[in-house]
Design a protein around this motif. Structure first.
Motif, PDB file in Angstrom:
ATOM      1  N   GLN A 195      -8.983   6.341   0.846  1.00 17.88           N
ATOM      2  CA  GLN A 195     -10.073   6.643   1.751  1.00 17.88           C
ATOM      3  C   GLN A 195     -10.604   5.350   2.355  1.00 17.88           C
ATOM      4  O   GLN A 195     -10.471   4.272   1.781  1.00 17.88           O
ATOM      5  CB  GLN A 195     -11.192   7.393   1.026  1.00 17.88           C
ATOM      6  CG  GLN A 195     -11.924   6.587  -0.035  1.00 17.88           C
ATOM      7  CD  GLN A 195     -12.991   7.422  -0.709  1.00 17.88           C
ATOM      8  OE1 GLN A 195     -12.833   8.622  -0.851  1.00 17.88           O
ATOM      9  NE2 GLN A 195     -14.082   6.797  -1.109  1.00 17.88           N
ATOM     10  N   ASN A 196     -11.183   5.474   3.532  1.00 13.34           N
ATOM     11  CA  ASN A 196     -11.655   4.316   4.279  1.00 13.34           C
ATOM     12  C   ASN A 196     -12.806   3.650   3.536  1.00 13.34           C
ATOM     13  O   ASN A 196     -13.807   4.283   3.217  1.00 13.34           O
ATOM     14  CB  ASN A 196     -12.106   4.758   5.676  1.00 13.34           C
ATOM     15  CG  ASN A 196     -12.291   3.594   6.603  1.00 13.34           C
ATOM     16  OD1 ASN A 196     -11.917   2.479   6.283  1.00 13.34           O
ATOM     17  ND2 ASN A 196     -12.875   3.856   7.760  1.00 13.34           N
ATOM     18  N   THR A 197     -12.658   2.403   3.226  1.00 11.97           N
ATOM     19  CA  THR A 197     -13.711   1.637   2.566  1.00 11.97           C
ATOM     20  C   THR A 197     -14.027   0.416   3.398  1.00 11.97           C
ATOM     21  O   THR A 197     -13.227  -0.023   4.211  1.00 11.97           O
ATOM     22  CB  THR A 197     -13.259   1.178   1.163  1.00 11.97           C
ATOM     23  OG1 THR A 197     -12.021   0.478   1.287  1.00 11.97           O
ATOM     24  CG2 THR A 197     -13.064   2.370   0.240  1.00 11.97           C
ATOM     25  N   ASP A 198     -15.208  -0.125   3.204  1.00 12.15           N
ATOM     26  CA  ASP A 198     -15.608  -1.301   3.969  1.00 12.15           C
ATOM     27  C   ASP A 198     -14.844  -2.529   3.506  1.00 12.15           C
ATOM     28  O   ASP A 198     -14.366  -2.602   2.378  1.00 12.15           O
ATOM     29  CB  ASP A 198     -17.120  -1.542   3.820  1.00 12.15           C
ATOM     30  CG  ASP A 198     -17.951  -0.432   4.445  1.00 12.15           C
ATOM     31  OD1 ASP A 198     -19.052  -0.179   3.960  1.00 12.15           O
ATOM     32  OD2 ASP A 198     -17.461   0.173   5.425  1.00 12.15           O
ATOM     33  N   ASN A 229       0.823  -1.211   0.000  1.00  7.77           N
ATOM     34  CA  ASN A 229       0.000   0.000   0.000  1.00  7.77           C
ATOM     35  C   ASN A 229       0.859   1.264   0.000  1.00  7.77           C
ATOM     36  O   ASN A 229       0.549   2.241  -0.687  1.00  7.77           O
ATOM     37  CB  ASN A 229      -0.930   0.013   1.217  1.00  7.77           C
ATOM     38  CG  ASN A 229      -2.140  -0.874   1.024  1.00  7.77           C
ATOM     39  OD1 ASN A 229      -2.531  -1.167  -0.104  1.00  7.77           O
ATOM     40  ND2 ASN A 229      -2.738  -1.309   2.115  1.00  7.77           N
ATOM     41  N   HIS A 239      -8.342   8.806   6.546  1.00 10.94           N
ATOM     42  CA  HIS A 239      -7.183   8.766   5.671  1.00 10.94           C
ATOM     43  C   HIS A 239      -5.940   8.510   6.514  1.00 10.94           C
ATOM     44  O   HIS A 239      -5.870   8.908   7.671  1.00 10.94           O
ATOM     45  CB  HIS A 239      -6.986  10.089   4.926  1.00 10.94           C
ATOM     46  CG  HIS A 239      -8.169  10.532   4.129  1.00 10.94           C
ATOM     47  ND1 HIS A 239      -8.400  10.090   2.853  1.00 10.94           N
ATOM     48  CD2 HIS A 239      -9.186  11.361   4.439  1.00 10.94           C
ATOM     49  CE1 HIS A 239      -9.513  10.646   2.400  1.00 10.94           C
ATOM     50  NE2 HIS A 239     -10.011  11.427   3.340  1.00 10.94           N
ATOM     51  N   PHE A 291      -7.780   0.412   7.781  1.00  8.89           N
ATOM     52  CA  PHE A 291      -7.942  -0.664   8.762  1.00  8.89           C
ATOM     53  C   PHE A 291      -6.672  -1.501   8.868  1.00  8.89           C
ATOM     54  O   PHE A 291      -6.206  -1.825   9.969  1.00  8.89           O
ATOM     55  CB  PHE A 291      -9.130  -1.548   8.350  1.00  8.89           C
ATOM     56  CG  PHE A 291      -9.180  -2.875   9.048  1.00  8.89           C
ATOM     57  CD1 PHE A 291      -9.555  -2.969  10.379  1.00  8.89           C
ATOM     58  CD2 PHE A 291      -8.830  -4.035   8.375  1.00  8.89           C
ATOM     59  CE1 PHE A 291      -9.589  -4.194  11.034  1.00  8.89           C
ATOM     60  CE2 PHE A 291      -8.862  -5.262   9.013  1.00  8.89           C
ATOM     61  CZ  PHE A 291      -9.244  -5.345  10.346  1.00  8.89           C
ATOM     62  N   GLU A 301     -12.191  -6.170   4.380  1.00  3.52           N
ATOM     63  CA  GLU A 301     -10.876  -6.519   4.915  1.00  3.52           C
ATOM     64  C   GLU A 301      -9.729  -5.881   4.158  1.00  3.52           C
ATOM     65  O   GLU A 301      -8.594  -5.867   4.633  1.00  3.52           O
ATOM     66  CB  GLU A 301     -10.706  -8.040   4.874  1.00  3.52           C
ATOM     67  CG  GLU A 301     -10.745  -8.611   3.464  1.00  3.52           C
ATOM     68  CD  GLU A 301     -10.525 -10.111   3.432  1.00  3.52           C
ATOM     69  OE1 GLU A 301     -10.381 -10.645   2.314  1.00  3.52           O
ATOM     70  OE2 GLU A 301     -10.502 -10.731   4.502  1.00  3.52           O
ATOM     71  N   LYS A 302      -9.987  -5.336   2.972  1.00  2.00           N
ATOM     72  CA  LYS A 302      -8.918  -4.739   2.180  1.00  2.00           C
ATOM     73  C   LYS A 302      -8.755  -3.245   2.424  1.00  2.00           C
ATOM     74  O   LYS A 302      -7.932  -2.609   1.762  1.00  2.00           O
ATOM     75  CB  LYS A 302      -9.170  -4.988   0.687  1.00  2.00           C
ATOM     76  CG  LYS A 302      -9.175  -6.464   0.319  1.00  2.00           C
ATOM     77  CD  LYS A 302      -9.427  -6.658  -1.162  1.00  2.00           C
ATOM     78  CE  LYS A 302      -9.482  -8.143  -1.518  1.00  2.00           C
ATOM     79  NZ  LYS A 302      -9.743  -8.358  -2.956  1.00  2.00           N
ATOM     80  N   CYS A 303      -9.514  -2.692   3.342  1.00  2.00           N
ATOM     81  CA  CYS A 303      -9.411  -1.268   3.638  1.00  2.00           C
ATOM     82  C   CYS A 303      -8.002  -0.931   4.117  1.00  2.00           C
ATOM     83  O   CYS A 303      -7.545  -1.447   5.138  1.00  2.00           O
ATOM     84  CB  CYS A 303     -10.433  -0.880   4.705  1.00  2.00           C
ATOM     85  SG  CYS A 303     -10.182   0.784   5.354  1.00  2.00           S
TER      86      CYS A 303
END
Length: 277
Positions: free
Chosen positions: A161-164, A110, A141, A171, A166-168
């Motif tokens: 940006q934060n997304t729902d 990432n 962020h 997180f 497990e791949k966020c």
């Protein structure tokens, strides 16, 4: 010529007044040597001929000083992993938060792909204090507050940006910090060695800094695994869409090598020297 080279090596700089990278000075000596061989005195070695011992000493000292100041050519991390190959890495367990290595892999990926930090030295020098998790208009962020080694202000600062799911990346970054030793969750080098023994199930990493070479090695291992699965993985999908590993579990192989190969790590003494008491 030896005296001229002494002055040249000691004073040469760019038109702007900034110093050249250390490696550039070595290449300049090679270019001068080639010019002399082709146009004047024939075979000569500016590096080995004892006549130029004094100028070589000046060159060596100048290069060492420049490298200590950070004026050195960085090795860039090469990420040649397509979206489909990255998906295969997720399915095979090479990326995710299910193990120390998978969590290390995905955060490194990432930072390189999403944030654009591609210099091996830049990655090696990253510290936990260089990052902030911010919420803006209801979206989280991860911000890198440290400019790149080249001093550029254009480094992409947010992972995503934060997304729902497990791949966020936000997180996963928080999980990466949560599994560090408790006293290092807010300070210290970002990339730590995997822990092969711990009394705390939440601690997956030990207070030993990963070397610059190791970070490059991890990226290469991921890229090689992605290519292997990209070539033959799609032919080995079962009815549930899961990837059957071609060989023995690659992530386990790499994890074992990371735990056992001492040349991959900096020593704890050097690490604590950088962290302070």
């Amino acid at each position: 010529l030896n005296k001229l080279l002494c002055r040249f090596y000691a004073e040469i700089c760019k038109v702007s007044g900034e110093p050249y990278e250390a490696e550039c000075l070595r290449l300049m000596r090679k270019s001068i040597e080639r010019y002399l061989q082709e146009n004047t005195i024939g075979e000569v070695s500016l590096k080995r001929d004892p006549t130029f011992r004094e100028s070589n000493l000046v060159l060596k000292q100048r290069m060492r000083a420049l490298m200590l100041r950070g004026n050195r050519k960085q090795q860039l991390v090469q990420i040649n992993i397509s979206g489909k190959e990255e998906e295969l890495l997720w399915r095979s367990g090479q990326l995710g938060n299910q193990s120390a290595l998978a969590l290390l892999n995905v955060n490194l990926l990432n930072l390189v792909k999403r944030m654009g930090i591609k210099g091996r030295k830049d990655l090696y020098m990253l510290r936990v204090e260089d990052f902030e998790v911010r919420e803006e208009q209801g979206v989280c962020h991860v911000i890198c507050t440290k400019p790149s080694a080249g001093g550029t202000e254009n480094l992409r600062s947010m992972i995503a940006q934060n997304t729902d799911g497990e791949k966020c990346p936000v997180f996963l970054f928080r999980e990466f910090l949560r599994h560090r030793p408790k006293h290092m969750r807010g300070i210290g080098p970002l990339f730590l060695a995997l822990s092969n023994f711990t009394t705390d199930a939440d601690v997956w990493y030990r207070p030993v800094r990963l070397s610059e070479a190791t970070l490059g090695s991890i990226i290469r291992q991921m890229a090689n695994a992605a290519r292997t699965m990209g070539l033959s993985g799609m032919q080995n999908l079962n009815t549930n869409g899961d990837v059957k590993m071609i060989s023995t579990n690659m992530s386990h192989e790499l994890e074992n090598s990371l735990l056992t190969n001492k040349t991959f790590w900096q020593t704890p003494t050097r690490l604590w020297g950088t962290l302070g008491p």
